[in-house]
Design a protein around this motif. Structure first.
Motif: not given
Length: 273
Positions: A139, A145, A173, A178-179, A182, A185-186, A192, A194, A197
């Motif tokens: 995460n 991710k 995250i 929200k995860l 995300e 979106r990836i 991805a 970061s 993070e």
């Protein structure tokens, strides 16, 4: 009909002879393999092309030598699929490292973590490093991710249910909603990003690597201090890591583009970060 069946069996027998030759040596060229198997060079050449096209063999573009491909390792996971992937991917990591001058990581999924199986350190005095055998959360950061985004929804929900979303910095995250957003979106963009993070002042970009069947089997990442990966240069780093990941995926036998868009199209999207 009997002649056709015999011809088909003969082709299988010849292909088996070619594959068994790799018990004797890690790689072969067409000429030496023809001598070793006693088959005509034209027959060996056709067999090599066919076996490479299916992912059973892998051709080195520079030497022209053939070696066992990733699919062979996947047929026997205990035989070392990660080792085969590392060997095939190494030239791609080297080219990416030379192009960007930053730390490169190659990671796979292991249980509910990301596992680094190869890396190249940045030559810069100040750098962020990864190590072979190091494990990473799924995460936080690109290493995790970019692999998690392409796993089945059931796997993601299981990870969330295990309360495995550990916090490392204020940017990690940990909120399930929200995860999920995300990861979607990836998956849509094909890469991805970061920003601090896992480690403050660190940034990374990553892209998925697909196997012959289209499944994401690994992630390729670039990591750097934020002052060497400012907003103005992030798109350039994304283009580099995506291009190499796509080339490696193609080398492994995957013909398509995971994101359904070209790198140029992804860069033009307003929310590419």
């Amino acid at each position: 009909m009997a002649e056709r069946r015999y011809s088909e069996v003969q082709s299988v027998e010849r292909a088996a002879r070619v594959l068994l030759a790799f018990v004797k040596a890690d790689s072969w060229g067409p000429t030496e393999l023809a001598h070793h198997t006693g088959l005509h060079k034209s027959v060996v050449h056709r067999l090599l092309l066919t076996l490479a096209g299916s992912g059973l063999l892998q051709r080195d573009g520079e030497s022209g030598q053939y070696s066992l491909g990733l699919v062979m390792a996947q047929l026997n996971p205990r035989g070392g699929a990660n080792g085969a992937l590392k060997r095939i991917a190494r030239p791609f990591l080297q080219r990416l490292a030379a192009a960007c001058g930053e730390t490169i990581g190659l990671c796979v999924l292991e249980d509910n973590h990301g596992l680094c199986i190869d890396y190249i350190d940045s030559p810069q005095a100040m750098r962020f490093t990864v190590f072979e055998g190091e494990r990473f959360p799924l995460n936080a950061g690109c290493i995790g991710k970019v692999i998690l985004a392409f796993q089945p929804d059931a796997f993601v929900e299981s990870l969330i249910a295990q309360k495995a979303l550990k916090r490392y910095t204020k940017n990690t995250i940990t909120d399930p909603g929200k995860l999920r957003a995300e990861l979607l979106r990836i998956r849509r963009l094909g890469h991805a990003f970061s920003d601090s993070e896992m480690t403050p002042r660190s940034r990374s970009v990553g892209a998925p690597i697909h196997g012959p069947d289209g499944q994401v089997i690994a992630g390729l990442t670039i990591s750097a201090p934020d002052f060497r990966m400012p907003n103005s240069k992030v798109d350039d780093f994304i283009a580099m890591v995506r291009d190499e990941a796509e080339r490696l995926s193609y080398e492994l036998g995957y013909p398509g583009n995971a994101a359904g868009t070209t790198t140029k199209e992804a860069k033009e999207k307003p929310d590419a970060l």
